[in-house]
Design a protein around this motif. Structure first.
Motif, short mmCIF file in Angstrom:
data_model
loop_
_atom_site.label_atom_id
_atom_site.label_comp_id
_atom_site.label_asym_id
_atom_site.label_seq_id
_atom_site.Cartn_x
_atom_site.Cartn_y
_atom_site.Cartn_z
N UNK A 174 15.15 -24.16 17.63
CA UNK A 174 13.90 -24.18 16.87
C UNK A 174 13.71 -22.86 16.12
N UNK A 175 13.28 -22.96 14.89
CA UNK A 175 13.17 -21.77 14.04
C UNK A 175 12.13 -20.78 14.55
N UNK A 176 11.06 -21.28 15.18
CA UNK A 176 10.02 -20.38 15.68
C UNK A 176 10.58 -19.45 16.77
N UNK A 177 11.63 -19.89 17.44
CA UNK A 177 12.30 -19.06 18.45
C UNK A 177 13.45 -18.28 17.82
N UNK A 178 14.27 -18.98 17.09
CA UNK A 178 15.47 -18.37 16.50
C UNK A 178 15.14 -17.24 15.55
N UNK A 179 14.05 -17.38 14.78
CA UNK A 179 13.72 -16.38 13.76
C UNK A 179 12.85 -15.24 14.28
N UNK A 180 12.47 -15.31 15.53
CA UNK A 180 11.73 -14.22 16.18
C UNK A 180 12.76 -13.29 16.81
N UNK A 181 13.06 -12.18 16.14
CA UNK A 181 14.18 -11.33 16.54
C UNK A 181 14.01 -10.76 17.94
N UNK A 182 12.79 -10.33 18.26
CA UNK A 182 12.57 -9.78 19.60
C UNK A 182 12.77 -10.86 20.66
N UNK A 183 12.15 -12.01 20.44
CA UNK A 183 12.23 -13.08 21.43
C UNK A 183 13.65 -13.61 21.59
N UNK A 184 14.31 -13.90 20.48
CA UNK A 184 15.65 -14.47 20.57
C UNK A 184 16.62 -13.49 21.23
N UNK A 185 16.44 -12.18 20.97
CA UNK A 185 17.29 -11.18 21.61
C UNK A 185 17.04 -11.12 23.10
N UNK A 186 15.77 -11.14 23.50
CA UNK A 186 15.42 -11.12 24.92
C UNK A 186 16.01 -12.34 25.62
N UNK A 187 15.89 -13.51 25.01
CA UNK A 187 16.42 -14.73 25.60
C UNK A 187 17.94 -14.67 25.74
N UNK A 188 18.61 -14.25 24.68
CA UNK A 188 20.07 -14.17 24.73
C UNK A 188 20.55 -13.14 25.74
N UNK A 189 19.90 -11.98 25.75
CA UNK A 189 20.29 -10.94 26.70
C UNK A 189 20.14 -11.39 28.15
N UNK A 190 19.14 -12.24 28.40
CA UNK A 190 18.88 -12.67 29.77
C UNK A 190 19.98 -13.56 30.33
N UNK A 191 20.78 -14.15 29.43
CA UNK A 191 21.90 -14.99 29.90
C UNK A 191 23.24 -14.37 29.53
#
Length: 395
Positions: A174-191
């Motif tokens: 979803x773009x609302x997640x993917x385009x939020x750089x802080x959030x998407x980075x936090x999510x990716x880093x967590x896995x």
């Protein structure tokens, strides 16, 4: 020339620092059982996009969270919020959802209270329309998505990593997640999926905790003061007391007969006149090629099932049907509907959870208020299934 004044800027800066530095546990107690009880039927976005109230709901055994979508706001005399007040007041249904809150949104809500799910009895209503070919689209996902809950998912190391990875990859669709750089980075880093953008990593490492501290305080404040909540007044409906389920069904039948006289589908007169009458000819056989056999929603539901199983929760899944008379008219094949009911029921049963499969009521008049939303007799059947589940009765 007037000299610039920096007082308001300095004051705002001080307020922000205070919001970040005050420990959340100092104020978390202002959201308590009384707050949750007051909001039990509000269907407030503050509740299902937040964490504070849902934690209280999970901690209190008398609260029964009901996860669903738009059917939850179809209040009438037999709605669970009314029924349990009269027939089993030791339980208080707590409604979580609105239109567009499908499995993935509920997964986020449930993941945010993961430590409290063990042995918790919850009810999860599964709606057929979720399982269209597109699944949960951006238009319904975005207004129901909670950034707070997504960050909590990233920070939660109790959730099994395979479930966490599947959920995060799905969120990143979803773009609302993917385009939020802080959030998407936090999510990716967590896995364990690092980004190659240094700026994103700096933002994630240094901004997410201050952001989270402020948003949690906002969640507590909005919940405490019921901001945006519409409190349902149960006095609008009179729920008959001391009746058997067969008597309640007869009373629902009589109510339905009075309010559904202008169409052959069992749809309420006012709804039929407003939404269907002017276009009914155009709806004839419009869905001959439609089915619910393939949908991303099956994967999203599996995320919920796997999360609840890993948390050792005790859910009851309620599979509701569609209005068979209306769906026949639109050409949606009964065979395709039957395949959906079997598929979704098998998916739930394979996880070992209790299920109330109401798909046999497709052609029961006054089970619905329109083409798919339950009311009257539909709620009576759900009340019966819930009451049996909560009190460990066989049906």
């Amino acid at each position: 020339m007037k000299k610039p004044t920096f007082g308001p800027i300095i004051l705002a800066f001080i307020i922000v620092i205070l919001l970040i530095s005050i420990p959340n546990q100092w104020i978390s107690g202002v959201v308590n059982k009384q707050t949750a009880n007051h909001l039990s039927n509000s269907l407030s976005t503050t509740v299902f996009q937040g964490i504070a109230v849902q934690k209280e709901v999970m901690k209190e055994p008398n609260f029964v969270p009901i996860y669903g979508s738009s059917e939850l706001l179809r209040f009438d005399s037999f709605h669970p919020s009314n029924f349990f007040e009269k027939y089993d007041p030791k339980y208080t249904p707590f409604l979580i959802g609105r239109g567009g809150t499908q499995s993935l949104i509920h997964f986020l809500s449930l993941s945010s209270v993961y430590p409290y799910l063990k042995d918790k009895q919850i009810v999860f209503i599964v709606s057929p329309q979720w399982f269209n070919k597109r699944g949960l689209d951006e238009a319904r996902f975005s207004p129901n998505f909670s950034k707070l809950q997504a960050i909590e998912l990233a920070n939660n190391n109790q959730i099994p990593i395979d479930i966490k990875k599947r959920a995060i990859h799905r969120l990143l669709d979803y773009s609302i997640v993917k385009n939020d750089h802080m959030l998407s980075t936090v999510l990716k880093n967590s896995i364990g999926e690092k980004t190659n953008q240094p700026a994103d990593n700096i933002m994630a490492n240094y901004l997410v905790n201050p952001y989270l501290s402020i948003v949690k305080k906002q969640d507590i404040a909005l919940s405490k003061f019921n901001v945006g909540a519409r409190i349902f007044n149960s006095n609008h409906y009179t729920t008959p007391e001391n009746k058997s389920y067969s008597e309640l069904l007869q009373m629902a039948e009589k109510q339905g007969e009075k309010t559904s006289t202008n169409n052959p589908f069992g749809i309420r007169n006012s709804i039929y006149s407003f939404h269907f009458a002017n276009k009914i000819n155009d709806l004839k056989n419009i869905n001959t090629k439609v089915s619910y056999n393939v949908s991303p929603e099956y994967g999203d539901l599996q995320l919920v099932l796997d999360l609840l199983k890993s948390a050792h929760a005790k859910p009851l899944f309620i599979v509701i049907p569609v209005n068979g008379y209306f769906y026949d008219y639109t050409g949606f094949k009964k065979e395709n509907r039957s395949n959906y009911y079997k598929k979704v029921s098998n998916e739930i049963r394979s996880s070992g959870f209790d299920i109330a499969d109401l798909s046999s009521h497709e052609y029961e008049k006054y089970f619905f208020r329109d083409s798919l939303h339950i009311s009257l007799k539909g709620w009576v059947y759900i009340d019966q299934a819930m009451e049996a589940f909560l009190n460990h009765k066989s049906t």
